[in-house]
Enzyme design. Structure first.
Site, PDB file in Angstrom:
ATOM      1  N   HIS A 186       0.839  -1.204   0.000  1.00 51.92           N
ATOM      2  CA  HIS A 186       0.000   0.000   0.000  1.00 51.92           C
ATOM      3  C   HIS A 186       0.871   1.250   0.000  1.00 51.92           C
ATOM      4  CE1 HIS A 186      -3.439   2.469   0.344  1.00 51.92           C
ATOM      5  NE2 HIS A 186      -4.185   1.691   1.093  1.00 51.92           N
ATOM      6  N   ASP A 405      -9.143  -8.538 -18.388  1.00 54.36           N
ATOM      7  CA  ASP A 405      -9.229  -9.765 -19.179  1.00 54.36           C
ATOM      8  C   ASP A 405      -7.842 -10.236 -19.596  1.00 54.36           C
ATOM      9  OD1 ASP A 405      -9.835 -11.813 -20.901  1.00 54.36           O
ATOM     10  OD2 ASP A 405     -10.953 -10.590 -22.333  1.00 54.36           O
TER      11      ASP A 405
END
Length: 475
Positions: A186, A405
């Site tokens: 993070h 994808d």
């Protein structure tokens, strides 16, 4: 060497191969990078883990005449390679690291207290695994226990040189589907930054030669200026509400489905109550905040705080460049007395959240927040957390479900793994539902953690959302 392991009576056997370090496909700059004020926040010095679930794809048969047997065999070989998610994703990772080369380095906090990233192309730890079950038997990880999902990500310990900021695991299932487990620092990326990287990797996996959005480091853009006045907490910690359930000895992680019809009824009830319209985040976060307060049985004469993460992209002056993937957000805060949250009209809580959101959207607000954090860093003041604060972050707009994808269409489900992301009771995440449940189209999932002794009460509060025709639901 592959190893098979079945632990804690999990409903599958997981075979793991040796971890390999995937390096950039081409030479990359060797340099040491510094971080912004926000990146340097010690609270963000964690590895956020998430899992993306993909169903199997079907391939048409390889066409070719009998006399073209060699050509057909070559095509079959290429098809097999392109149908192996481990090969596709590891190759795409190697190529995307040419652009995101800092993620192949080592992250370390130096003796002066500053985070630095050594871009040394050490590589990204990558693990290939196979599970002897079908994803459908695990409900595509939709609402399953944390213990079931945990094996599909892995941790890689730090050494003297620092920690790898990125870790990936691809797990194949007997049905032909697979999961991608990602651990990402993070400190290096916020949610939109992580989504930008993940989309770039998918783009290269499906034929693009370069990412559509080029990554930009330039963390110096968000280095604040310390204020002249000493830092002071705006809330007296002794005035905050306390809970008999905290501290806790046993924690439970909850996932609650809220469908679109329920959200619509909640908004309608609030409009009838005050005449104002509210967004989903304003209406549902107010309800979750109050439900949490009741479940943890906070004292009503203490204060409670709500904090909503608000993105800085598109709001700062001067603006951040497209492709910036570091932390860029602030928080919208609401502080009220517990009695007002627990007994007052919920529409008033929604109004306070709406007003706080509006105030937090200005460039000045974001820069004031950055400067405050820089002042705290210079004065060596560590950020504090408290039990009376609920921090909410909304992952629905990150574009991670359906849109990423690798050649198998988009993921049918995406889940954050809460063990390290919100292993405390102070963080709540809104995420998109699985695409396999038509009843949840337009809805969302609420993820948060509770002491085991309080989870049943929170579930009771969330179940009340189904009965908004009853006046007690908004009482």
């Amino acid at each position: 060497m592959a190893t098979g392991k079945k632990t804690n009576d999990l409903p599958f056997l997981l075979e793991k191969k040796e971890v390999v370090l995937v390096k950039p496909a081409k030479p990359t700059p060797s340099e040491v990078l510094s971080f912004s004020t926000l990146d340097n926040d010690p609270i963000l010095e964690i590895i956020c883990e998430s899992i993306y679930v993909y169903r199997a794809k079907s391939f048409s048969s390889v066409k070719g005449d009998h006399h073209d047997l060699v050509s057909s065999n070559e095509k079959t070989h290429d098809l097999e390679l392109s149908s192996d998610p481990v090969t596709v994703i590891s190759d795409a990772l190697s190529r995307v690291l040419v652009y995101y080369y800092p993620l192949a380095g080592k992250l370390k906090r130096d003796s002066d207290g500053e985070l630095r990233l050594n871009c040394n192309s050490s590589g990204v730890p990558f693990l290939s695994a196979s599970a002897n079950c079908e994803l459908s038997s695990l409900d595509y990880l939709d609402g399953v226990a944390v213990e079931v999902s945990k094996p599909f990500v892995f941790d890689w310990p730090a050494d003297d040189d620092g920690r790898h900021p990125l870790i990936l695991q691809v797990t194949k299932f007997s049905c032909g589907g697979f999961t991608v487990g990602m651990g990402l620092s993070h400190s290096v990326c916020d949610g939109p930054g992580a989504a930008q990287f993940y989309r770039a990797m998918a783009e290269l996996a499906t034929g693009k030669t370069e990412p559509s959005v080029k990554p930009v480091w330039e963390r110096e853009r968000l280095v604040g200026k310390p204020t002249k006045t000493p830092f002071q907490n705006h809330i007296d910690k002794s005035s905050l509400a306390t809970s008999p359930h905290l501290p806790f000895t046993e924690i439970e992680h909850g996932c609650f489905n809220v469908n679109s019809e329920t959200i619509k009824r909640l908004k309608t009830s609030l409009m009838k109550e005050c005449g104002d319209e509210f967004t989903t985040i304003e209406a549902l976060s107010a309800y979750v905040w109050r439900s949490r307060f009741r479940a943890l049985q906070f004292n009503s004469d203490g204060k409670t705080v709500f904090s909503l993460a608000v993105g800085s992209r598109g709001r700062l002056n001067p603006p951040l460049p497209d492709g910036y993937y570091g932390n860029a957000f602030t928080n919208a805060f609401v502080t009220i007395m517990g009695k007002d949250l627990n007994e007052g009209p919920l529409s008033r809580v929604c109004k306070l959240i709406k007003e706080s959101k509006k105030m937090s959207c200005s460039s000045d607000h974001h820069w004031n927040s950055i400067n405050m954090f820089e002042t705290m860093r210079r004065e060596n003041i560590k950020p504090e957390t408290d039990d009376a604060t609920l921090v909410l972050t909304d992952w629905r707009q990150l574009g991670l479900v359906e849109e990423v994808d690798f050649g198998w269409k988009g993921p049918v489900n995406m889940i954050p793994l809460p063990l390290r992301i919100f292993g405390n009771v102070g963080l709540c995440i809104f995420i998109s539902p699985s695409t396999l449940d038509p009843a949840m189209k337009g809805g969302l999932k609420v993820l948060l953690s509770f002491p085991a002794t309080a989870m049943a009460k929170f579930k009771e509060e969330m179940d009340a959302l189904l009965n908004l025709g009853d006046d007690k639901a908004l009482a």
